[in-house]
Design a protein around this motif. Structure first.
Motif, short mmCIF file in Angstrom:
data_model
loop_
_atom_site.label_atom_id
_atom_site.label_comp_id
_atom_site.label_asym_id
_atom_site.label_seq_id
_atom_site.Cartn_x
_atom_site.Cartn_y
_atom_site.Cartn_z
N LYS A 64 48.73 23.82 -58.74
CA LYS A 64 49.74 24.60 -59.51
C LYS A 64 50.68 25.16 -58.53
N SER A 66 51.52 24.80 -55.36
CA SER A 66 52.22 23.75 -54.66
C SER A 66 53.46 23.26 -55.44
N LYS A 67 53.04 22.98 -56.74
CA LYS A 67 53.96 22.11 -57.59
C LYS A 67 55.28 23.81 -57.78
N TYR A 71 59.20 23.20 -56.89
CA TYR A 71 60.17 23.59 -58.01
C TYR A 71 61.27 24.72 -57.25
N VAL A 112 57.15 14.43 -60.73
CA VAL A 112 56.19 14.61 -59.42
C VAL A 112 56.11 13.42 -58.96
N ALA A 115 51.23 14.27 -55.05
CA ALA A 115 50.50 15.29 -55.04
C ALA A 115 49.17 15.01 -54.46
N THR A 125 52.61 18.84 -52.96
CA THR A 125 53.16 18.27 -54.00
C THR A 125 54.63 18.14 -53.88
N LEU A 127 58.10 16.63 -55.18
CA LEU A 127 59.13 16.45 -56.41
C LEU A 127 60.39 15.84 -56.15
#
Length: 153
Positions: A64, A66-67, A71, A112, A115, A125, A127
């Motif tokens: 979470k 790294s996501k 972003y 994504v 990951a 991650t 994106l």
């Protein structure tokens, strides 16, 4: 000569007033860009530094984090970064030097790409934001227009 000026003035006012009598119809057309960029961002998070009792819980939280970091990077690329700096002098000697940055924006349509864990302690991650998808989302909410033709009646 003054009567002539009065007639000219009255005629010009009458003719300019006639333009308000006519109605017009405006035809719009939708604008579409020629090309759409695709931007990418990578987010990182340490697994062992996460809070949790088990390694599985720490890994989920690193996923979470790294996501969110990815972003944040996408938002920075799209909207830019606000930088605030300050310096304080005391007796003409630099006593405090500060720098603050902030990012604010809404990212829609990112997906994504990858990951994965690296070195058993870092989660990564990747994106991707395709602006063609962003443009289609934008069109569904706010239809941008430009004047195509104006017809006067």
């Amino acid at each position: 000569m003054t009567v002539f000026k009065f007639v000219i003035l009255a005629a010009s006012l009458a003719l300019s007033g006639c333009s308000a009598i006519f109605d017009k119809e405006v035809e719009w057309e939708y604008v579409q860009p020629d090309e759409y960029p695709v931007i990418r961002a990578v987010g990182y998070a340490p697994i062992s530094a996460q809070h949790g009792d088990s390694m599985a819980l720490k890994t989920i939280q690193a996923v979470k984090a790294s996501k969110l970091d990815a972003y944040r990077e996408l938002t920075e690329q799209v909207y830019g970064q606000k930088i605030e700096g300050n310096q304080q002098l005391s007796n003409l000697v630099l006593s405090d030097d500060g720098l603050k940055s902030s990012i604010q924006g809404v990212i829609r349509g990112a997906q994504v790409v990858k990951a994965y864990a690296v070195d058993d302690d870092t989660y990564v991650t990747e994106l991707e934001l395709d602006f063609k998808k962003v443009y289609n989302i934008y069109l569904s909410t706010a239809r941008p227009k430009r004047i195509k033709q104006v017809n006067y009646y």
